[in-house]
Design an enzyme around this catalytic site. Structure first.
Site, PDB file in Angstrom:
ATOM      1  N   TYR A 164       0.809  -1.244  -0.110  1.00 54.54           N
ATOM      2  CA  TYR A 164      -0.105   0.120   0.146  1.00 54.54           C
ATOM      3  C   TYR A 164       0.870   1.186   0.052  1.00 54.54           C
ATOM      4  CZ  TYR A 164      -5.159   0.931   0.437  1.00 54.54           C
ATOM      5  OH  TYR A 164      -6.208   1.313   0.226  1.00 54.54           O
ATOM      6  N   GLU A 171       2.230   6.409  -7.015  1.00 53.95           N
ATOM      7  CA  GLU A 171       1.289   7.264  -7.569  1.00 53.95           C
ATOM      8  C   GLU A 171       1.563   8.814  -7.424  1.00 53.95           C
ATOM      9  OE1 GLU A 171      -2.543   6.056  -6.021  1.00 53.95           O
ATOM     10  OE2 GLU A 171      -2.120   4.075  -6.169  1.00 53.95           O
TER      11      GLU A 171
HETATM   12  C1  LIG Z   1     -11.525  11.681  -8.538  1.00 56.28           C
HETATM   13  C2  LIG Z   1     -10.141  11.959  -7.755  1.00 56.28           C
HETATM   14  C3  LIG Z   1      -9.949  11.064  -6.543  1.00 56.28           C
HETATM   15  C4  LIG Z   1      -8.763  11.426  -5.957  1.00 56.28           C
HETATM   16  C5  LIG Z   1      -8.658  10.827  -4.777  1.00 56.28           C
HETATM   17  C6  LIG Z   1      -7.244  10.913  -3.782  1.00 56.28           C
HETATM   18  C7  LIG Z   1      -7.333   9.868  -2.903  1.00 56.28           C
HETATM   19  C8  LIG Z   1      -6.085   9.595  -2.066  1.00 56.28           C
HETATM   20  C9  LIG Z   1      -6.121   8.434  -1.204  1.00 56.28           C
HETATM   21  C10 LIG Z   1      -6.088   7.216  -2.035  1.00 56.28           C
HETATM   22  C11 LIG Z   1      -4.773   6.146  -2.072  1.00 56.28           C
HETATM   23  C12 LIG Z   1      -4.981   4.836  -2.597  1.00 56.28           C
HETATM   24  C13 LIG Z   1      -3.766   4.360  -2.979  1.00 56.28           C
HETATM   25  C14 LIG Z   1      -3.922   3.063  -3.876  1.00 56.28           C
HETATM   26  O1  LIG Z   1      -4.322   3.260  -5.028  1.00 56.28           O
HETATM   27  C15 LIG Z   1      -2.641   2.568  -3.810  1.00 56.28           C
HETATM   28  C16 LIG Z   1      -2.815   0.908  -3.673  1.00 56.28           C
HETATM   29  O2  LIG Z   1      -3.970   0.306  -4.038  1.00 56.28           O
HETATM   30  S1  LIG Z   1      -1.468   0.032  -3.859  1.00 56.28           S
HETATM   31  C17 LIG Z   1      -1.577  -1.503  -3.603  1.00 56.28           C
HETATM   32  C18 LIG Z   1      -2.145  -2.047  -2.313  1.00 56.28           C
HETATM   33  N1  LIG Z   1      -3.274  -1.784  -2.215  1.00 56.28           N
HETATM   34  C19 LIG Z   1      -4.318  -2.663  -1.358  1.00 56.28           C
HETATM   35  O3  LIG Z   1      -3.695  -3.308  -0.506  1.00 56.28           O
HETATM   36  C20 LIG Z   1      -5.431  -2.363  -1.490  1.00 56.28           C
HETATM   37  C21 LIG Z   1      -6.231  -2.358  -0.171  1.00 56.28           C
HETATM   38  N2  LIG Z   1      -7.472  -2.063  -0.323  1.00 56.28           N
HETATM   39  C22 LIG Z   1      -8.444  -2.788  -0.669  1.00 56.28           C
HETATM   40  O4  LIG Z   1      -8.444  -4.177  -0.893  1.00 56.28           O
HETATM   41  C23 LIG Z   1      -9.888  -2.347  -0.826  1.00 56.28           C
HETATM   42  O5  LIG Z   1      -9.686  -1.349  -1.813  1.00 56.28           O
HETATM   43  C24 LIG Z   1     -10.808  -2.005   0.362  1.00 56.28           C
HETATM   44  C25 LIG Z   1     -11.873  -1.404  -0.170  1.00 56.28           C
HETATM   45  C26 LIG Z   1      -9.882  -0.927   1.201  1.00 56.28           C
HETATM   46  C27 LIG Z   1     -10.955  -3.518   0.836  1.00 56.28           C
HETATM   47  O6  LIG Z   1     -11.557  -3.194   2.023  1.00 56.28           O
HETATM   48  P1  LIG Z   1     -12.744  -4.316   2.316  1.00 56.28           P
HETATM   49  O7  LIG Z   1     -13.397  -3.545   3.631  1.00 56.28           O
HETATM   50  O8  LIG Z   1     -13.521  -4.470   1.125  1.00 56.28           O
HETATM   51  O9  LIG Z   1     -11.768  -5.404   2.802  1.00 56.28           O
HETATM   52  P2  LIG Z   1     -12.167  -6.965   2.665  1.00 56.28           P
HETATM   53  O10 LIG Z   1     -11.194  -7.418   1.481  1.00 56.28           O
HETATM   54  O11 LIG Z   1     -11.474  -7.713   3.937  1.00 56.28           O
HETATM   55  O12 LIG Z   1     -13.657  -7.320   2.410  1.00 56.28           O
HETATM   56  C28 LIG Z   1     -14.633  -7.049   3.310  1.00 56.28           C
HETATM   57  C29 LIG Z   1     -15.730  -7.933   2.890  1.00 56.28           C
HETATM   58  O13 LIG Z   1     -16.251  -7.783   1.979  1.00 56.28           O
HETATM   59  C30 LIG Z   1     -16.291  -8.976   0.798  1.00 56.28           C
HETATM   60  N3  LIG Z   1     -15.839  -8.491  -0.218  1.00 56.28           N
HETATM   61  C31 LIG Z   1     -15.460  -7.397  -0.643  1.00 56.28           C
HETATM   62  N4  LIG Z   1     -15.216  -7.415  -2.010  1.00 56.28           N
HETATM   63  C32 LIG Z   1     -15.720  -8.639  -2.451  1.00 56.28           C
HETATM   64  C33 LIG Z   1     -15.773  -9.321  -3.686  1.00 56.28           C
HETATM   65  N5  LIG Z   1     -15.409  -8.561  -4.895  1.00 56.28           N
HETATM   66  N6  LIG Z   1     -16.236 -10.305  -4.048  1.00 56.28           N
HETATM   67  C34 LIG Z   1     -16.548 -10.938  -2.883  1.00 56.28           C
HETATM   68  N7  LIG Z   1     -16.634 -10.426  -1.537  1.00 56.28           N
HETATM   69  C35 LIG Z   1     -15.966  -9.377  -1.322  1.00 56.28           C
HETATM   70  C36 LIG Z   1     -15.055  -9.806   1.575  1.00 56.28           C
HETATM   71  O14 LIG Z   1     -14.981 -11.052   1.382  1.00 56.28           O
HETATM   72  C37 LIG Z   1     -15.312  -9.449   3.179  1.00 56.28           C
HETATM   73  O15 LIG Z   1     -16.681 -10.255   3.687  1.00 56.28           O
HETATM   74  P3  LIG Z   1     -16.769 -10.767   4.983  1.00 56.28           P
HETATM   75  O16 LIG Z   1     -16.374  -9.709   5.951  1.00 56.28           O
HETATM   76  O17 LIG Z   1     -18.096 -11.330   4.788  1.00 56.28           O
HETATM   77  O18 LIG Z   1     -15.662 -11.891   5.159  1.00 56.28           O
END
Ligand SMILES: CCCCCCCCCCCCC[C@@H](O)CC(=O)SCCNC(=O)CCNC(=O)[C@H](O)C(C)(C)COP(=O)(O)OP(=O)(O)OC[C@H]1O[C@@H](n2cnc3c(N)ncnc32)[C@H](O)[C@@H]1OP(=O)(O)O
Length: 242
Positions: A164, A171
């Site tokens: 992350y 970016e």
């Molecule tokens: C318009 C201009 C906008 C400008 C904005 C400026 C913003 C500046 C800040 C932004 C910075 C971002 C930088 C970023 O792009 C850099 C990178 O990504 S670098 C690479 C590393 N990145 C990561 O590791 C990403 C981590 N983030 C994520 O995984 C997700 O994005 C996030 C939404 C944060 C995930 O969170 P979530 O709450 O979904 O966590 P879980 O994965 O544990 O899931 C929770 C529960 O939901 C179920 N789930 C979610 N998605 C799915 C799916 N597709 N299919 C099935 N199930 C899904 C998951 O199983 C969990 O369920 P349960 O609790 O029942 O087990």
């Protein structure tokens, strides 16, 4: 009395059936979606490796994978919809910020400004995003199929600790490299006077977006740290609703 009890039971049964059908349809859709996304990011990983092995440089790599990257990253907008309709238990805001910032990086920075496409920072975020998404989507897929190997769960909730911040560095350096070109070209900007009487400077907009990482990124990072504690250590964490 008996008949109203019976009615209640019939209604309950119908509701349960509806929920089950919705649950089955949602699970089928999510399984398809996650398999497609895992495959998409695997295709990107293989294309990047092949390019590097054949050419021995990262110069030209972005151009060669741009179309596939734009397709799969834009497709991720559906994830905001998944949260909004409630088929995944994730915050719309957290997902929205994550997905929109990526789409912005792809379409309005890297794709729009050719001069920065060969920067090392672009390679950095491409590699980091690819590793993250292959792990994340394969985690969701195996989880839905109840076939989750522990190492995928471990990778999903540990790799982000390093990836992350690395992705953010990639970016931010890319946006920083774009600034002089944006200033010189005046792209996506509107100067006064114009018939709408509106002024917009994309250069300053990019600076504001870079600054917005300071309050927003820690929230995404701490969200993932909480998820890690919940998933790997079974801690019960109450999150505020959107
Ligand atoms: C318009 C201009 C906008 C400008 C904005 C400026 C913003 C500046 C800040 C932004 C910075 C971002 C930088 C970023 O792009 C850099 C990178 O990504 S670098 C690479 C590393 N990145 C990561 O590791 C990403 C981590 N983030 C994520 O995984 C997700 O994005 C996030 C939404 C944060 C995930 O969170 P979530 O709450 O979904 O966590 P879980 O994965 O544990 O899931 C929770 C529960 O939901 C179920 N789930 C979610 N998605 C799915 C799916 N597709 N299919 C099935 N199930 C899904 C998951 O199983 C969990 O369920 P349960 O609790 O029942 O087990």
């Amino acid at each position: 009395m008996a008949s109203s009890e019976e009615d209640g039971t019939v209604e309950e049964k119908e509701n349960n059936n509806k929920k089950r059908t919705k649950g089955t349809v949602a699970t089928a859709w999510l399984t398809f979606y996650n398999i497609a996304m895992t495959a998409g990011w695997l295709v990107l990983a293989i294309a990047m490796m092949r390019f590097y092995i054949q050419k021995g440089t990262h110069k030209g790599l972005y151009r060669s994978i741009a179309r596939t990257l734009k397709f799969f990253q834009t497709f991720a907008l559906l994830e905001v919809g998944h949260c909004a309709v409630g088929i995944v238990r994730t915050s719309v805001i957290v997902t929205g910020v994550q997905v929109c910032s990526r789409i912005f990086m792809v379409w309005f920075v890297t794709n729009s400004i050719r001069q920065i496409q060969n920067e090392e920072s672009v390679l950095l975020f491409l590699v980091v995003w690819t590793m993250t998404e292959i792990t994340r989507y394969s985690y969701y897929t195996f989880n839905l199929l109840h076939l989750l190997p522990y190492f995928i769960k471990w990778a999903r909730y540990n790799l982000f600790i390093i990836l992350y911040p690395l992705g953010v560095v990639g970016e931010l350096l890319t946006i920083y490299a774009a600034l002089p070109f944006v200033r010189r070209s005046g792209m996506y900007s509107m100067r006064l006077p114009n018939k709408y009487n509106v002024s917009f400077d994309y250069y300053y907009c990019l600076i504001i977006i870079m600054l917005s990482y300071i309050p927003l990124f820690p929230q995404l990072y701490f969200h993932m740290l909480r998820q890690r504690r919940r998933m790997l250590h079974g801690e019960v964490i109450v999150e505020k609703d959107d």
